[in-house]
Design a protein around this motif. Structure first.
Motif, PDB file in Angstrom:
ATOM      1  N   ARG A  61      53.535  40.098  42.281  1.00 14.36           N
ATOM      2  CA  ARG A  61      52.068  40.139  42.316  1.00 14.36           C
ATOM      3  C   ARG A  61      51.500  39.706  43.665  1.00 14.36           C
ATOM      4  N   ALA A  62      52.344  39.614  44.657  1.00 15.25           N
ATOM      5  CA  ALA A  62      51.851  39.207  45.978  1.00 15.25           C
ATOM      6  C   ALA A  62      50.745  40.171  46.417  1.00 15.25           C
ATOM      7  N   PRO A  63      49.699  39.649  47.068  1.00 11.82           N
ATOM      8  CA  PRO A  63      48.507  40.462  47.313  1.00 11.82           C
ATOM      9  C   PRO A  63      48.632  41.494  48.425  1.00 11.82           C
ATOM     10  N   ASN A  64      49.595  41.380  49.312  1.00  6.94           N
ATOM     11  CA  ASN A  64      49.790  42.435  50.309  1.00  6.94           C
ATOM     12  C   ASN A  64      51.262  42.468  50.725  1.00  6.94           C
ATOM     13  N   ARG A  67      52.670  39.369  52.692  1.00 12.55           N
ATOM     14  CA  ARG A  67      52.890  38.199  51.836  1.00 12.55           C
ATOM     15  C   ARG A  67      54.089  38.403  50.918  1.00 12.55           C
ATOM     16  N   TRP A 121      47.750  32.763  42.611  1.00 11.00           N
ATOM     17  CA  TRP A 121      48.361  33.037  43.903  1.00 11.00           C
ATOM     18  C   TRP A 121      48.292  31.810  44.820  1.00 11.00           C
ATOM     19  N   THR A 174      43.982  30.427  54.683  1.00 10.93           N
ATOM     20  CA  THR A 174      43.300  31.709  54.505  1.00 10.93           C
ATOM     21  C   THR A 174      42.371  31.646  53.298  1.00 10.93           C
ATOM     22  N   LEU A 175      42.849  31.052  52.224  1.00 10.42           N
ATOM     23  CA  LEU A 175      42.025  30.960  51.013  1.00 10.42           C
ATOM     24  C   LEU A 175      40.844  30.019  51.251  1.00 10.42           C
ATOM     25  N   THR A 179      36.494  33.681  50.452  1.00 12.38           N
ATOM     26  CA  THR A 179      35.311  33.721  49.583  1.00 12.38           C
ATOM     27  C   THR A 179      35.278  32.452  48.722  1.00 12.38           C
ATOM     28  N   GLU A 181      35.424  32.182  45.556  1.00  6.68           N
ATOM     29  CA  GLU A 181      36.489  32.231  44.533  1.00  6.68           C
ATOM     30  C   GLU A 181      37.820  31.809  45.125  1.00  6.68           C
ATOM     31  N   GLN A 182      38.064  32.290  46.339  1.00  7.42           N
ATOM     32  CA  GLN A 182      39.347  31.954  46.966  1.00  7.42           C
ATOM     33  C   GLN A 182      39.443  30.465  47.266  1.00  7.42           C
ATOM     34  N   MET A 185      40.111  28.660  44.181  1.00  8.68           N
ATOM     35  CA  MET A 185      41.507  28.864  43.770  1.00  8.68           C
ATOM     36  C   MET A 185      42.420  27.909  44.535  1.00  8.68           C
TER      37      MET A 185
END
Ligand SMILES: [Fe+2]
Ligand SMILES: [Fe+2]
Ligand SMILES: [Fe+2]
Lengths: 315, 95, 250
Positions: A61-64, A67, A121, A174-175, A179, A181-182, A185
């Motif tokens: 499920r890594a976002p890119n 990663r 994540w 980065t998170l 945003t 939400e990030q 998280m």
């Protein structure tokens, strides 16, 4: 061997240790030294292997793509670390399969941190930053451990670890500047992993039963509390720099000592998780056991084939 | 010990052209071919090598540390094997 | 934009992407530590290939998309990978059989693509060929070991072959895209692809004491975006973050 001889050998052994002469596999060593090392090295190896699972949980499920590759390489490194450490334990006569069976039966322990679930994540960030960070702090002194094969394995491990913490911190950073939400998280992951990360250094010095002897043998080179303090001291400014808040109301800098003071660790929780009652203990061991059981036919086939091939070659 | 477990192999790696193979650790493999591949995957993930040797650990014969005195100390007294044993007067070079 | 060229690159890219994804599911669950590490190495190679190829496809498209956009934000019918590579891992033998059938095809493809008139493809092929040759060595050795190992391993891997054989015809799928790629020199001659592939496969199966299924029931569709039901679940996992949190940096 006579009593007096053993005492004499132990004295010589300790002399070598005091002079920082490394102990190598075939050298004479006290039984307790061997057993302590086997326990510590295999515990460490198990931690690397069980430690693959919480992060492995997010590989698909890594976002890119970047990663994903980084996480895969990181988790793969942990497999390598486990392997180097099992190898080091084998030099002391600890057979790998038996060692692993002790993990699966619950007889052997591993780092309790890996019994916490990875829910988002951001946990990949928190683990790399805090858990690998704490691990590095624990491991760097072991590069100078008195037992040669363990020390050499740790040198290799520490070299490889250096990117683990950085990639985790990079995720968090980065998170944290992403945003809302990030950022939330990231903060949530920090809240969940901070205290378990502090627990990774083990019980406080007063409670730790092996510390004194291990320090004398130079198997351990700093105490649990020293390392924990060092970790807090370097990590607090990092959290501040990326704008995240550590979940500890008692955390404050003491100008006189130059160290951060922090709140009381929940030792009841720590011992529960060590005993096997953490959120993921059962899942982790079940998963490892399943991998071993499902791999049995493969390992048997390879053995059978190797025997056939050898027979054909000599025929 | 379970006889299902694959044998242990010692791994030696040549870091780059011109260097000796150096012992780096061990691993488990069912046969030599697998041991070589496993060594490649485990011990050269960061381009640590250009050549690999694997030897089944059973086949390594090691000197016994308890015999190290008779094994190694006799060489210590043969100092005439070292160039520093000899005096060369000032002014002599390339020697 | 050359539509056929984009399509062509996506086909190769998606094979790497989806197979890399499948292999990465093994990480932490391998039959022995050494093999866990080996499979992850293959997965990393494939994800690296996918990254280069998808970046190239995105550049050819010229719509301002990135390789990541293509990897994570297309819909199910827009993926162009072979059905073979999206099949579930099954047991270790199934995974190695899938890998072997694919590697035997991929080495030939990359060998030829080194001479592609698209310099980017040629460069990617040259690098990927080295990786793929090693994958083929690894997977074929395992197919042989398991085939000629124990009774149980033989039965298991024969069963895997029986299951996967129906997806192998698609390795040789060609349509107007390939024709156009041939014409423009992007795809060098591949007329002997099947023959070469069969050579490898027959040699390895003979050593592995495996028999090729007589069942000629053939499945294809991946190259046109007609997938098996498995792809949807792969994408549900793979795209989860990008779909749940659109337009963010990670
Ligand atoms: Fe590690
Ligand atoms: Fe690590
Ligand atoms: Fe570690």
């Amino acid at each position: 061997m006579k009593e007096v001889n053993i005492t004499e050998m132990e004295r010589k052994f300790q002399e070598k240790i005091d002079q920082d002469i490394k102990i190598e596999p075939k050298d004479w060593m006290p039984d307790d030294y061997r057993e302590t090392l086997i326990r510590q090295i295999s515990q460490h190896a198990h931690s690397e292997i069980v430690g693959m699972l919480p992060e492995g949980n997010w590989i698909t499920r890594a976002p890119n793509l970047r990663r994903k590759a980084v996480l895969l390489a990181k988790v793969q490194d942990e497999a390598g670390h486990g392997l180097y450490l099992y190898s080091a334990a084998e030099t002391l006569g600890a057979d790998r399969e038996e060692t692993i069976d002790d993990l699966h039966s619950g007889k052997a322990k591993y780092s309790s941190i890996f019994n916490y679930p990875t829910l988002t994540w951001a946990d990949m960030g928190a683990i790399g930053w805090l858990v690998d960070g704490a691990a590095i702090m624990n491991q760097v002194p072991i590069c100078r451990c008195s037992y040669g094969p363990y020390a050499r394995a740790m040198v290799r491990v520490c070299k490889e670890e250096s990117f683990h913490q950085r990639q985790g911190f990079e995720i968090m950073m980065t998170l944290a500047k992403g945003t809302p939400e990030q950022k939330a998280m990231a903060q949530d992951a920090l809240n969940r992993f901070w205290w378990p990360a502090l627990m990774m250094f083990g019980p406080s010095d007063g409670e730790s039963k092996h510390t004194a002897q291990s320090m004398k043998w130079k198997i351990k080179r700093s105490t649990n509390d020293e390392l924990r303090q060092q970790f807090v001291d370097v990590t607090v400014p990092q959290a501040e720099m990326i704008g995240l808040t550590l979940p500890d109301a008692d955390l404050k800098f003491n100008k006189a000592t130059g160290h951060y003071e922090f709140g009381e660790i929940n030792w009841a929780e720590f011992w529960e998780v060590v005993k096997g009652n953490g959120p993921c203990n059962k899942d982790r061991i079940d998963t490892r056991r399943k991998a071993k059981e499902e791999g049995l036919w493969v390992r048997e086939a390879a053995t059978a084939f190797a025997q056939k091939r050898a027979a054909r070659k000599s025929a | 010990m379970s006889n299902k477990e694959w044998p242990l192999w010692e791994v030696f790696i040549r870091g780059k052209q011109g260097l000796n193979h150096k012992h780096v650790g061990s691993l488990r493999a069912a046969d030599a071919e697998m041991a070589l591949e496993n060594a490649r995957d485990v011990y050269t993930r960061r381009s640590e090598g250009i050549s690999i040797w694997v030897v089944e650990s059973n086949n390594v014969f090691a000197s016994d540390p308890s015999e190290s005195q008779e094994f190694f100390e006799p060489a210590d007294s043969k100092i005439y094997r070292h160039p520093t044993f000899y005096d060369v007067p000032d002014g002599i070079s390339h020697m | 934009m050359n539509q056929a060229q984009v399509e062509f690159v996506l086909r190769i890219a998606d094979d790497s992407l989806i197979l890399g994804h499948r292999l990465s599911e093994w990480c932490g669950h391998g039959p022995i530590l050494e093999e866990d590490i080996a499979m992850t190495n293959i997965a990393l190679d494939l994800i690296g290939q996918a990254t280069s190829l998808l970046n190239h496809a995105a550049a050819l498209q010229g719509e301002g998309k990135t390789g990541d956009d293509l990897a994570f934000l297309r819909f199910d019918r827009d993926y162009r990978n072979l059905l073979l590579v999206e099949q579930p891992n099954g047991d270790f033998g199934m995974t190695m059989m899938r890998q072997f059938l694919f590697d035997a095809y991929r080495t030939i493809l990359f060998e030829r693509l080194q001479a592609s008139s698209d310099e980017m493809i040629a460069a990617i092929a040259e690098k990927s060929l080295k990786e793929t040759k090693y994958h083929l060595k690894h997977s074929s050795e395992w197919v042989i070991r398991l085939g000629d190992g124990t009774e149980e391993s033989h039965a298991r891997i024969q069963e895997s072959l029986n299951t996967l054989w129906r997806y192998t015809n698609e390795l040789f799928y060609t349509d107007a895209v390939d024709e156009e790629m041939h014409r423009s020199g992007i795809l060098p001659d591949l007329s002997d692809l099947r023959e070469q592939w069969e050579d490898t496969v027959n040699r390895v199966f003979q050593e592995a004491t495996l028999s090729i299924p007589t069942n000629n029931w053939k499945q294809e569709g991946g190259r046109k975006g007609m997938h098996s039901e498995h792809l949807g679940y792969i994408l549900a996992e793979m795209q989860y973050m990008q779909r749940a949190y659109p337009n963010m940096e990670w």
